[in-house]
Design a protein around this motif. Structure first.
Motif, PDB file in Angstrom:
ATOM      1  N   GLY A 102     -37.162  -9.610 -10.656  1.00  0.00           N
ATOM      2  CA  GLY A 102     -36.549 -10.838 -11.106  1.00  0.00           C
ATOM      3  C   GLY A 102     -35.156 -10.025 -10.148  1.00  0.00           C
ATOM      4  O   GLY A 102     -35.150 -10.806  -9.228  1.00  0.00           O
ATOM      5  N   ASP A 103     -34.888  -8.731  -9.708  1.00  0.00           N
ATOM      6  CA  ASP A 103     -34.130  -8.641  -8.903  1.00  0.00           C
ATOM      7  C   ASP A 103     -34.652  -8.304  -6.700  1.00  0.00           C
ATOM      8  O   ASP A 103     -33.817  -8.677  -6.527  1.00  0.00           O
ATOM      9  CB  ASP A 103     -34.060  -6.750  -9.295  1.00  0.00           C
ATOM     10  N   LEU A 104     -35.634  -7.834  -7.256  1.00  0.00           N
ATOM     11  CA  LEU A 104     -36.779  -7.955  -5.432  1.00  0.00           C
ATOM     12  C   LEU A 104     -37.133  -9.696  -6.063  1.00  0.00           C
ATOM     13  O   LEU A 104     -37.897  -9.814  -4.566  1.00  0.00           O
ATOM     14  CB  LEU A 104     -37.266  -6.962  -5.815  1.00  0.00           C
ATOM     15  N   ALA A 105     -37.201 -10.630  -6.517  1.00  0.00           N
ATOM     16  CA  ALA A 105     -38.400 -11.506  -6.758  1.00  0.00           C
ATOM     17  C   ALA A 105     -39.328 -11.165  -6.172  1.00  0.00           C
ATOM     18  O   ALA A 105     -40.135 -11.874  -4.927  1.00  0.00           O
ATOM     19  CB  ALA A 105     -37.436 -12.379  -5.953  1.00  0.00           C
ATOM     20  N   LEU A 106     -40.450 -10.239  -6.564  1.00  0.00           N
ATOM     21  CA  LEU A 106     -41.784  -9.999  -6.481  1.00  0.00           C
ATOM     22  C   LEU A 106     -42.362 -10.642  -7.479  1.00  0.00           C
ATOM     23  O   LEU A 106     -42.265 -10.378  -8.834  1.00  0.00           O
ATOM     24  CB  LEU A 106     -42.424  -8.814  -7.093  1.00  0.00           C
ATOM     25  N   PRO A 107     -43.475 -10.746  -7.238  1.00  0.00           N
ATOM     26  CA  PRO A 107     -44.655 -11.332  -8.763  1.00  0.00           C
ATOM     27  C   PRO A 107     -44.548 -10.184  -9.442  1.00  0.00           C
ATOM     28  O   PRO A 107     -45.098  -9.320  -9.302  1.00  0.00           O
ATOM     29  CB  PRO A 107     -46.155 -11.546  -7.878  1.00  0.00           C
ATOM     30  N   LYS A 108     -45.229 -10.587 -11.180  1.00  0.00           N
ATOM     31  CA  LYS A 108     -45.258  -9.030 -12.064  1.00  0.00           C
ATOM     32  C   LYS A 108     -46.459  -8.271 -11.524  1.00  0.00           C
ATOM     33  O   LYS A 108     -46.530  -7.307 -11.401  1.00  0.00           O
ATOM     34  CB  LYS A 108     -45.156 -10.098 -12.761  1.00  0.00           C
ATOM     35  N   SER A 109     -48.002  -9.472 -10.964  1.00  0.00           N
ATOM     36  CA  SER A 109     -48.966  -8.295 -11.285  1.00  0.00           C
ATOM     37  C   SER A 109     -48.895  -7.682 -10.245  1.00  0.00           C
ATOM     38  O   SER A 109     -49.631  -6.870 -10.685  1.00  0.00           O
ATOM     39  CB  SER A 109     -50.084  -9.483 -11.391  1.00  0.00           C
ATOM     40  N   SER A 110     -48.593  -7.682  -8.801  1.00  0.00           N
ATOM     41  CA  SER A 110     -48.709  -7.658  -7.624  1.00  0.00           C
ATOM     42  C   SER A 110     -47.825  -6.657  -7.769  1.00  0.00           C
ATOM     43  O   SER A 110     -48.145  -4.857  -7.744  1.00  0.00           O
ATOM     44  CB  SER A 110     -48.819  -8.019  -6.291  1.00  0.00           C
TER      45      SER A 110
ATOM     46  N   GLY B  73     -45.198  -3.134   3.105  1.00  0.00           N
ATOM     47  CA  GLY B  73     -43.528  -3.423   2.850  1.00  0.00           C
ATOM     48  C   GLY B  73     -43.116  -3.167   1.655  1.00  0.00           C
ATOM     49  O   GLY B  73     -41.940  -3.211   1.539  1.00  0.00           O
ATOM     50  N   ARG B  74     -43.775  -3.986   1.058  1.00  0.00           N
ATOM     51  CA  ARG B  74     -42.795  -4.299  -0.683  1.00  0.00           C
ATOM     52  C   ARG B  74     -42.976  -2.806  -1.325  1.00  0.00           C
ATOM     53  O   ARG B  74     -41.941  -2.303  -2.651  1.00  0.00           O
ATOM     54  CB  ARG B  74     -44.515  -4.823  -1.259  1.00  0.00           C
ATOM     55  N   ILE B  75     -44.468  -2.192  -1.639  1.00  0.00           N
ATOM     56  CA  ILE B  75     -43.928  -0.393  -1.433  1.00  0.00           C
ATOM     57  C   ILE B  75     -42.575   0.390  -0.564  1.00  0.00           C
ATOM     58  O   ILE B  75     -42.212   0.699  -1.997  1.00  0.00           O
ATOM     59  CB  ILE B  75     -45.072   0.341  -1.683  1.00  0.00           C
ATOM     60  N   LEU B  76     -42.175   0.610  -0.086  1.00  0.00           N
ATOM     61  CA  LEU B  76     -40.848   0.198   0.720  1.00  0.00           C
ATOM     62  C   LEU B  76     -40.314   0.110  -0.016  1.00  0.00           C
ATOM     63  O   LEU B  76     -38.873   0.627   0.047  1.00  0.00           O
ATOM     64  CB  LEU B  76     -40.759   0.793   2.021  1.00  0.00           C
ATOM     65  N   ASP B  77     -39.584  -1.640   0.015  1.00  0.00           N
ATOM     66  CA  ASP B  77     -38.749  -2.301  -0.215  1.00  0.00           C
ATOM     67  C   ASP B  77     -38.556  -1.438  -2.267  1.00  0.00           C
ATOM     68  O   ASP B  77     -37.515  -1.571  -2.894  1.00  0.00           O
ATOM     69  CB  ASP B  77     -38.984  -3.551  -0.808  1.00  0.00           C
TER      70      ASP B  77
ATOM     71  N   LEU C 141     -39.800  -3.520 -15.544  1.00  0.00           N
ATOM     72  CA  LEU C 141     -40.565  -3.973 -14.731  1.00  0.00           C
ATOM     73  C   LEU C 141     -40.238  -5.423 -14.677  1.00  0.00           C
ATOM     74  O   LEU C 141     -39.674  -6.479 -13.101  1.00  0.00           O
ATOM     75  CB  LEU C 141     -41.733  -4.458 -15.691  1.00  0.00           C
ATOM     76  N   ALA C 142     -39.302  -5.878 -15.340  1.00  0.00           N
ATOM     77  CA  ALA C 142     -38.855  -7.337 -15.538  1.00  0.00           C
ATOM     78  C   ALA C 142     -37.920  -7.456 -14.565  1.00  0.00           C
ATOM     79  O   ALA C 142     -37.174  -8.084 -13.688  1.00  0.00           O
ATOM     80  CB  ALA C 142     -38.704  -7.671 -16.981  1.00  0.00           C
TER      81      ALA C 142
ATOM     82  N   HIS D  52     -46.734  -4.380 -10.907  1.00  0.00           N
ATOM     83  CA  HIS D  52     -47.254  -3.837 -11.677  1.00  0.00           C
ATOM     84  C   HIS D  52     -48.066  -2.788 -11.305  1.00  0.00           C
ATOM     85  O   HIS D  52     -48.077  -1.691 -11.207  1.00  0.00           O
ATOM     86  CB  HIS D  52     -47.457  -4.487 -13.177  1.00  0.00           C
ATOM     87  N   GLY D  53     -48.545  -2.956 -10.098  1.00  0.00           N
ATOM     88  CA  GLY D  53     -49.784  -2.700  -9.497  1.00  0.00           C
ATOM     89  C   GLY D  53     -49.336  -1.468  -8.771  1.00  0.00           C
ATOM     90  O   GLY D  53     -49.387  -0.582  -8.817  1.00  0.00           O
ATOM     91  N   LEU D  54     -47.638  -2.306  -7.933  1.00  0.00           N
ATOM     92  CA  LEU D  54     -47.495  -0.452  -6.664  1.00  0.00           C
ATOM     93  C   LEU D  54     -46.527   0.093  -8.001  1.00  0.00           C
ATOM     94  O   LEU D  54     -46.532   0.964  -7.968  1.00  0.00           O
ATOM     95  CB  LEU D  54     -46.149  -1.971  -6.000  1.00  0.00           C
ATOM     96  N   VAL D  55     -46.118  -0.448  -9.256  1.00  0.00           N
ATOM     97  CA  VAL D  55     -45.217   0.901  -9.742  1.00  0.00           C
ATOM     98  C   VAL D  55     -46.799   1.882 -10.033  1.00  0.00           C
ATOM     99  O   VAL D  55     -46.064   3.211  -9.927  1.00  0.00           O
ATOM    100  CB  VAL D  55     -44.675   0.480 -10.678  1.00  0.00           C
ATOM    101  N   GLN D  56     -47.885   0.905 -10.400  1.00  0.00           N
ATOM    102  CA  GLN D  56     -48.254   2.227 -11.874  1.00  0.00           C
ATOM    103  C   GLN D  56     -48.806   3.223  -9.905  1.00  0.00           C
ATOM    104  O   GLN D  56     -48.992   4.409 -10.439  1.00  0.00           O
ATOM    105  CB  GLN D  56     -50.015   1.227 -11.450  1.00  0.00           C
ATOM    106  N   THR D  57     -49.157   2.677  -8.590  1.00  0.00           N
ATOM    107  CA  THR D  57     -49.431   3.780  -7.958  1.00  0.00           C
ATOM    108  C   THR D  57     -48.334   4.837  -7.416  1.00  0.00           C
ATOM    109  O   THR D  57     -48.821   5.899  -7.381  1.00  0.00           O
ATOM    110  CB  THR D  57     -49.886   2.751  -6.746  1.00  0.00           C
ATOM    111  N   LEU D  58     -47.173   4.410  -7.626  1.00  0.00           N
ATOM    112  CA  LEU D  58     -45.854   5.753  -7.363  1.00  0.00           C
ATOM    113  C   LEU D  58     -45.877   6.024  -8.555  1.00  0.00           C
ATOM    114  O   LEU D  58     -45.842   7.462  -8.324  1.00  0.00           O
ATOM    115  CB  LEU D  58     -44.639   4.458  -6.962  1.00  0.00           C
ATOM    116  N   VAL D  59     -46.439   5.920 -10.055  1.00  0.00           N
ATOM    117  CA  VAL D  59     -46.377   6.159 -10.857  1.00  0.00           C
ATOM    118  C   VAL D  59     -48.182   7.558 -10.926  1.00  0.00           C
ATOM    119  O   VAL D  59     -47.655   8.583 -11.188  1.00  0.00           O
ATOM    120  CB  VAL D  59     -46.944   5.565 -12.213  1.00  0.00           C
ATOM    121  N   SER D  60     -49.101   7.300 -10.277  1.00  0.00           N
ATOM    122  CA  SER D  60     -49.764   7.997 -10.433  1.00  0.00           C
ATOM    123  C   SER D  60     -50.190   9.526  -9.150  1.00  0.00           C
ATOM    124  O   SER D  60     -50.330   9.942  -9.108  1.00  0.00           O
ATOM    125  CB  SER D  60     -51.123   7.407  -9.844  1.00  0.00           C
TER     126      SER D  60
END
Length: 270
Positions: free
Chosen positions: A39-47, A16-20, A34-35, A49-57
């Motif tokens: 901030g806009d999605l009100a999500l934890p920074k660590s997780s 759900g978060r990756i779709l968001d 990333l900040a 970052h992992g989701l974004v890096q998955t999309l980058v990879s």
């Protein structure tokens, strides 16, 4: 069963978060930090970052030199970047953004396959109400577009021969040049002059200017294109042409290219 249920809940939450995240990036006109995302999605920074890096990879998101992220336009149409394309787009993005701000027009980056098929990689769309725009996966005829002519001009003789043997030269507008001898003459001028122009040959009322992008080896790896309504192009022809060539030259230098005294020989395409 409780452990399995917890694991499945975690997986569903990540999906759900990756779709968001994809939906959020899809509506951003510029790259975001990333900040800003967290901030806009009100999500934890660590997780996040992992989701974004998955999309980058996976080639669906790119990270620019300033550490900002943007959704690859191509991923909306089902073709994420190939491995060698992502660093090209990351390097090109600031040049494209600067060129758009300088000229006010839409900027596109494209490359060509070994079979001389054009593959648009990225775009920065003009902020004008009346502007040139195109889906990255829309069909493009190489022989009668500025981008295509730049890339064809630097293709090998064998690739060109195969291309013209299989392509039907159609008239898209009343301005389209379809005479094979005239097209070859045009490609020669593109190699000599270092730019190509498509003046309403593909779309009536639209003019494109493109220049080659060289990598360190001296091969042409892409074309940088400016698309504008013909009325605006006519008013600023020389300025727009100079701006495109300057941006392509800067991008080539950023990729490690150093121009020699002699003009580059035709390059090969991946």
């Amino acid at each position: 069963m409780g452990v399995l249920f917890t694991y499945m809940n975690s997986e569903i939450k990540s999906a759900g978060r990756i779709l968001d995240l994809l939906e959020y990036l899809a509506v951003q006109r510029e790259a975001v930090s990333l900040a800003q995302i967290t901030g806009d999605l009100a999500l934890p920074k660590s997780s996040t970052h992992g989701l974004v890096q998955t999309l980058v990879s996976r080639g669906h998101v790119v990270r620019d030199n300033a550490g900002r992220y943007m959704l690859v336009e191509a991923s909306r149409h089902g073709f994420p970047f190939r491995r060698h394309e992502e660093p090209l787009v990351v390097t090109a993005t600031p040049f494209m953004e600067k060129l758009r701000e300088e000229t006010g027009e839409t900027i596109l980056l494209a490359t060509m396959t070994a079979h001389c098929d054009i593959r648009r990689l990225a775009k920065c769309v003009s902020h004008h109400g009346v502007r040139y725009d195109v889906n990255l996966d829309a069909a493009i005829a190489a022989y009668c577009t500025a981008t295509g002519r730049v890339l064809l001009a630097h293709a090998s003789k064998d690739a060109l021969d195969h291309y013209f043997a299989r392509v039907q030269l159609l008239s898209y507008t009343r301005y389209t040049i379809t005479d094979i001898h005239k097209i070859h003459d045009l490609l020669g001028r593109v190699r000599r002059d270092g730019y190509a122009i498509n003046d309403q040959e593909f779309v009536t009322g639209s003019t494109g200017v493109a220049a080659p992008v060289f990598e360190a080896s001296g091969a042409v790896v892409a074309a940088l294109n400016l698309g504008a309504p013909t009325t605006r192009y006519v008013q600023r022809r020389e300025a727009l042409l100079l701006a495109v060539r300057s941006a392509a030259d800067g991008l080539s230098r950023a990729l490690g290219y150093r121009r020699s005294g002699a003009s580059s020989a035709p390059g090969s395409f991946r």
